[in-house]
Write a protein that holds these residues in place. Structure first.
Motif, mmCIF file in Angstrom:
data_model
loop_
_atom_site.group_PDB
_atom_site.id
_atom_site.type_symbol
_atom_site.label_atom_id
_atom_site.label_comp_id
_atom_site.label_asym_id
_atom_site.label_seq_id
_atom_site.Cartn_x
_atom_site.Cartn_y
_atom_site.Cartn_z
ATOM 1 N N MET A 183 0.590 -1.191 -0.097
ATOM 2 C CA MET A 183 -0.121 0.153 0.087
ATOM 3 C C MET A 183 0.755 1.409 0.035
ATOM 4 S SD MET A 183 -2.782 -1.358 -0.091
ATOM 5 C CE MET A 183 -3.805 -2.786 0.077
ATOM 6 N N GLN B 257 -8.737 -12.741 -17.763
ATOM 7 C CA GLN B 257 -9.455 -12.349 -16.646
ATOM 8 C C GLN B 257 -9.513 -10.752 -16.418
ATOM 9 O OE1 GLN B 257 -7.266 -11.487 -13.098
ATOM 10 N NE2 GLN B 257 -8.443 -12.655 -11.909
ATOM 11 N N HIS C 107 -13.718 -8.853 -16.967
ATOM 12 C CA HIS C 107 -13.993 -7.755 -15.679
ATOM 13 C C HIS C 107 -14.369 -6.456 -16.180
ATOM 14 C CE1 HIS C 107 -13.970 -10.197 -11.915
ATOM 15 N NE2 HIS C 107 -12.857 -10.802 -12.450
ATOM 16 N N SER D 124 -3.624 -10.920 -3.674
ATOM 17 C CA SER D 124 -3.750 -11.575 -2.473
ATOM 18 C C SER D 124 -2.829 -12.529 -2.041
ATOM 19 C CB SER D 124 -5.236 -12.023 -1.994
ATOM 20 O OG SER D 124 -5.084 -12.515 -0.870
ATOM 21 N N THR E 31 -4.754 -15.692 -0.998
ATOM 22 C CA THR E 31 -4.985 -16.670 -2.092
ATOM 23 C C THR E 31 -3.730 -17.027 -2.783
ATOM 24 O OG1 THR E 31 -6.955 -15.006 -2.645
ATOM 25 C CG2 THR E 31 -6.439 -16.804 -4.568
ATOM 26 N N HIS F 227 -15.183 -5.375 -8.738
ATOM 27 C CA HIS F 227 -14.516 -6.239 -9.660
ATOM 28 C C HIS F 227 -13.012 -6.250 -9.585
ATOM 29 C CE1 HIS F 227 -17.675 -6.948 -13.013
ATOM 30 N NE2 HIS F 227 -18.042 -6.097 -12.640
ATOM 31 N N MET F 228 -12.126 -5.245 -9.107
ATOM 32 C CA MET F 228 -11.127 -5.337 -8.726
ATOM 33 C C MET F 228 -10.715 -6.193 -7.497
ATOM 34 S SD MET F 228 -9.632 -3.188 -10.727
ATOM 35 C CE MET F 228 -10.997 -3.260 -11.996
ATOM 36 N N ALA G 174 -12.290 -8.648 -6.833
ATOM 37 C CA ALA G 174 -12.427 -10.303 -7.342
ATOM 38 C C ALA G 174 -11.189 -10.606 -8.107
ATOM 39 C CB ALA G 174 -13.840 -10.332 -8.150
ATOM 40 N N MET G 175 -10.589 -9.693 -8.831
ATOM 41 C CA MET G 175 -9.583 -10.025 -9.656
ATOM 42 C C MET G 175 -8.089 -10.155 -8.751
ATOM 43 S SD MET G 175 -9.283 -7.973 -13.120
ATOM 44 C CE MET G 175 -9.152 -6.208 -12.559
ATOM 45 N N LEU G 176 -8.154 -9.503 -7.521
ATOM 46 C CA LEU G 176 -7.059 -9.715 -6.635
ATOM 47 C C LEU G 176 -6.829 -10.778 -5.678
ATOM 48 C CD1 LEU G 176 -6.450 -5.923 -6.312
ATOM 49 C CD2 LEU G 176 -5.209 -7.378 -7.632
ATOM 50 N N GLY G 177 -7.898 -11.161 -5.409
ATOM 51 C CA GLY G 177 -8.196 -12.424 -4.434
ATOM 52 C C GLY G 177 -9.269 -13.387 -4.870
ATOM 53 N N HIS G 178 -9.280 -14.409 -4.345
ATOM 54 C CA HIS G 178 -10.281 -15.632 -4.574
ATOM 55 C C HIS G 178 -11.722 -15.114 -4.201
ATOM 56 C CE1 HIS G 178 -11.830 -19.524 -5.014
ATOM 57 N NE2 HIS G 178 -12.280 -19.429 -3.984
ATOM 58 N N LYS G 179 -12.033 -14.609 -2.955
ATOM 59 C CA LYS G 179 -13.228 -14.086 -2.489
ATOM 60 C C LYS G 179 -12.889 -12.661 -1.909
ATOM 61 C CE LYS G 179 -16.009 -18.186 -1.960
ATOM 62 N NZ LYS G 179 -16.632 -19.088 -0.878
ATOM 63 N N GLU H 29 -10.517 -13.253 0.941
ATOM 64 C CA GLU H 29 -8.938 -13.088 0.794
ATOM 65 C C GLU H 29 -8.586 -11.901 0.263
ATOM 66 O OE1 GLU H 29 -7.906 -16.756 -1.372
ATOM 67 O OE2 GLU H 29 -8.520 -18.111 0.472
ATOM 68 N N ALA H 30 -9.578 -10.825 0.181
ATOM 69 C CA ALA H 30 -9.427 -9.583 -0.119
ATOM 70 C C ALA H 30 -10.669 -8.787 0.444
ATOM 71 C CB ALA H 30 -9.328 -9.079 -1.769
ATOM 72 N N PRO I 61 -5.100 -7.900 0.175
ATOM 73 C CA PRO I 61 -5.323 -6.431 -0.254
ATOM 74 C C PRO I 61 -6.289 -5.745 0.621
ATOM 75 C CG PRO I 61 -5.670 -8.079 -2.016
ATOM 76 C CD PRO I 61 -5.078 -8.734 -0.589
#
Lengths: 259, 259, 259, 259, 259, 259
Positions: A1, A104, A108, A232, A235, B108-109, B111-116, B181-182, B209
């Motif tokens: 961050m 991916q 999105h 993450s 993940t 959307h961001m 969801a792209m960075l972590g599984h859930k 996970e995010a 994140p």
């Protein structure tokens, strides 16, 4: 961050194939702006292009090696240059540098811009792979259809007018028959064709955004770096230190991961 | 796809509330870089803050007026400064300038960075709204939970240490109990708290994140402008010319739409 | 659960448009029976008809004012006279009187009567809105398709035979091509056409129920009042007391909510 | 759509069990109003109560016989008195009279009134059945949880205070732990307990609607009759004329179906 | 997990119809191998064939009686000979012997072998039933379509060439129009036709597996017995001991269940 | 459909790791019966065990080499010995011999035997992978939870009593807290522990099937071979002939594919 950001963000495109000249550096350089630097690499071992799960699988070790190199060179984000996002998940494990896949990312983005989107890809055999990507992204309900122009990746540029005509035809059917309200290229080999497809559809009265996945993924990756975000680590935790036979080029990657 | 881009992209934040000073311009200016300019506006009529569907509804006409003004002033993208994305859909109809909501974008961001991901919002009553946003984005399967700190929007800054402590507590439970996970802030009033939440969780061994929605939406909006993209005019066509009683401030907007 | 019910239940239809005479009182009165009273109101400010998200948005404040008035007048249930259910959620917050939308109600009824249903609406541009309503109702898997006759709301009655012919054509295709086993009008302006559509389809050997949303919503609303039910105050709590600039007509509504 | 309706609609409740006195006629008569007549029947062969798929299965032939009788007697709608809706689908095939199940109806009503609902049933073993009903209704995303009081159907009235206490406990947990915003009884044997559950929850500051499935299904069935609607004959066509060994009581039903 | 297995596993096919000779024992015996024994039974009361929910319902008591008998005779697994899986759930309650349905089994197998599958059934009216089975199996997203040849069950063998031609036509359309990548017969009366359909499609360049549900269910049932598995007794607990009027043949089943 | 089957079906287990002795041949031989032969192979290059996406990725080329060898040796079905099913999709492309993964197979079997199932795996970090497998199988709605014992793969046998105790604890919580009605091991290293887990749960009054994935996948693979079935060549067509740098061991595989 709080990772320090230079005046520009540096994004590296890794083409997971051994074919030289598939990706022209000038096309990538054209995307640069005062806040963005773009570079490129290919892999040393693997397939000539990716149109099957087999080819995707044998591209991954070479891609992982290039991800490690990009990290060593201070790159801030990597984009894997294939709509199947091969190696995205293991790559995200072996580094804390942001790694993005255009499959991916493109899905999105298309889902944010229109109600539903269709993917226009090269070969019919890739349809299950795109439906699987949508399922893993949680976006199945936004995917109107996957359609193919039935031209192999390495033949797309042989007759660009024919390729464009096929894109317009499948794009039209995606909108009119399948209810797509945005389009996404299903092959990064189509980079640069978005304008031609959009103009072709506008000429028929169809006004939908066309997402060109590599430029889009580059700008979104840069935006995420600016926002101080990366994948993450819950993940994608670093792989455990363990016996590995073969893949010597990836061994340093394990020690990077263990840092 | 071929709209000319200056050296910088100009993104306007529109706070859909009448409370002065809620959004500090300095916080926005801190996000600028050589390729990005950020500006701000509030609405003239509407609620003091938004914590209900009623307040969201009465914020929309004021927001639409500001969207029209931004377009007139040559802004290239607008971000609506509320996680409920109030007015996003009508705003996208009345202009071809990109309009983004931080709720949709942040989901959307994440969801792209972590599984859930989980949303950490202010009040329990907002949970259905976030679950509805996820459903409309097609992202229900990526939403681990929505949790609340139970502090009203306008009181978040009264005791910042208490706010941070509650964020860390709900963030921890989101990760450990709900499988997040995010994390994503469920109120734009929390802008600037992402670092504190992330550090608080790291201190407990939790590495996920934290998406701060306004900075993220600004950088993603700028990225989409760079990629030559805006909302689909098939999903968001201009409203038809028609009788309208009241809302005189929006009448010019109709003629803009009819261009 | 124990609210006293007179011999009859009183249901008020609120047309969220400023066009006089769009809804004929006689058509509503024909639905009355010994246990049911039906009344009607229009809004004072807002659009002439609703065919866009913009028009829906600017209809909401006027609708909320009429909801408050209906409550003051002792009405027991309100039905908003538009298939987009504009203002349904804020209206449910500002009163404990039952408020129903014909979009939501019609979809649930169609889903109970047949395996899957299609919506036949007026304009193609409304398709995303109906798919979104189905998603928010949790009914996406029951929605076979949304089809349009491509006739604007205010032109539906200009050539009733042409309108009916188009309804039958789209209804047939919904059943034969999309697998619909029940049909729902996607515009309350089609009230009264259900019989003609059903007869037209029966003449072609197609036997499916046709849900006319306003009569259906009136009878279902009356049934819910009889069953002692109203919207959940956990989902739709009263909005908090707070600053509001403009919308003076809605200010009493806040004090009603605070009761 | 044009079936003549008398001053009142006649709804018949069929209890698919052989236990006499389970359903008190007075409780049903209390639901009548100037536009509604309610009557009752039990089955001649089958189980004493229904708490398993086996008992549900052996209740169906008896229920179908009563459906045929109700049609002969001019009833306008039948409600099957079990939350498992046993026999609903075959019953809808053998008649064009409206047949409703309280499971399906209650779930749709609960979903319309609150964001998500929970079912409070008698025995843990019934949980899969309710999750299956929700899936078939398309309402899985609206089902917050299924919880049980663990009291058999025929013992519910033995200690009504204990039953109510258990309902309140499970209702509270459904709201606080599972996010339910409306509740639905998962056994028609709980008819009449909705008020006690709602008051018990209100005493703890929890304000959610409690759907009592039999009264609700009766009023909704009457509403659908008023709206001229019955089940789709495309979904539920009459069974073909064919050899049938046994089930003599149902043979006339086949000739009814063949009319 | 430790049930003793003889050299061979014994699987019993129960045809839930009263028509003699529908299932030829020789066809079943042809499936035997050194580790597998196959036997057959029909029901004593019920329908001549099953093409409706009504016929399915009246087949169940007879099937349950045969399940009890199979258990008494030491059979290790039962397969119900109808793609609607009538009686599967109650049958699984009344015994701890494995009971399988070819509908459920065939769908899971088809989903494992190809990306999506289509069901080719006999009559259009069965489409909702197959979509419901898929929903209950959790496999809706794998079901490409359900198509029908429009030939009644008992007429399938009257003109086998015509039946095969229709199968090939619908199979081709399932693959080319609906995206099916595997096929499943939607009627056990089609047993033995899989080879002809597969060859017919191969002749047109279409290479997809064709799941013949009865042979497949027999071999999978035997495999599960070998793996020491049977249905969950938490999902399918024995029915409670209770009053039962009629169905004397099933009374011993209750005492078996109570063991 | 007409491939000749010997008296026995030959299934080969391929362990995608380089650790010798992980899989004991005697354990596999114990699964044989008069109709089944089981053999085993390990890979030559790759990881010591698989607990990350990275290790899964580098196991694939070695697995593909063994798949080619199995085909040359006349094996009729291959099972990949890892619950992540690494290499399943490319393996299915390079041969027409049936290739199965225990992850996919175990999930489908568990879903057929109980209403919902939970996966009990080794490490928390594997949870996303199992949720992804369920999504790709279309089985997300049947997955109650994924739980971990937090013991690394290669340490499972160090203290078997401790491993069993943890399995019972997580199994109990899966059933009681998450609603699982069947259990599936989330690591093939747990082979042989199903009986201990099942007995441990029975001792606490919990009666659910425990799917041991390798024995189950072997018997199901044999059953599919008996039914004449293999993976769809429309989903898994042979990879195109093309340049490949490195992976010489896989080059013959390409010519096999091209046959």
């Amino acid at each position: 961050m709080s990772m320090p950001i230079n005046d520009h963000v540096h994004v590296r495109i890794i083409s997971p194939i051994v074919t030289k000249g598939f990706r022209k550096l000038a096309d990538l350089k054209a995307l640069e702006h005062p806040g963005l630097l773009v570079s490129h690499a290919e892999i040393a071992t693997g397939p000539g292009s990716i149109e099957s799960e087999f080819e995707a699988a044998v591209s991954v070790p070479g891609t992982l090696a290039q991800v490690l190199r990009a990290k060593r060179e201070g790159v801030q984000a990597v984009v894997i240059d294939c709509m199947g996002d091969p190696g995205l998940r293991p790559a995200r494990e072996i580094t804390d540098m942001l790694v993005m896949g255009p499959g991916q990312t493109g899905m999105h983005m298309a889902a944010m811009l229109g109600h539903k989107f269709s993917v226009i890809t090269v070969m019919r055999r890739l349809i299950p792979a795109f439906e699987n990507t949508a399922a893993l992204c949680g976006l199945s309900s936004k995917l109107a259809s996957v359609r193919s122009v039935d031209i192999p990746v390495l033949a797309l540029e042989e007759d660009l007018a024919a390729t464009t005509a096929r894109l317009v035809e499948e794009g039209r059917r995606a909108v009119l028959d399948n209810g797509a309200e945005a389009l996404l290229f299903g092959c990064t080999g189509l980079m640069g064709c978005a304008d031609a497809l959009r103009q072709g559809l506008l000429a028929e009265g169809i006004d939908v955004p066309v997402v060109d996945p590599i430029p889009t993924a580059i700008h979104i990756a840069a935006g995420l770096v600016r926002a101080g975000l990366t994948q993450s680590k819950t993940t994608f935790p670093a792989p455990p230190q363990k016996e590995l036979i073969g893949y010597d080029v990836l061994r340093p990657a394990l020690s990077v991961a263990a840092e």
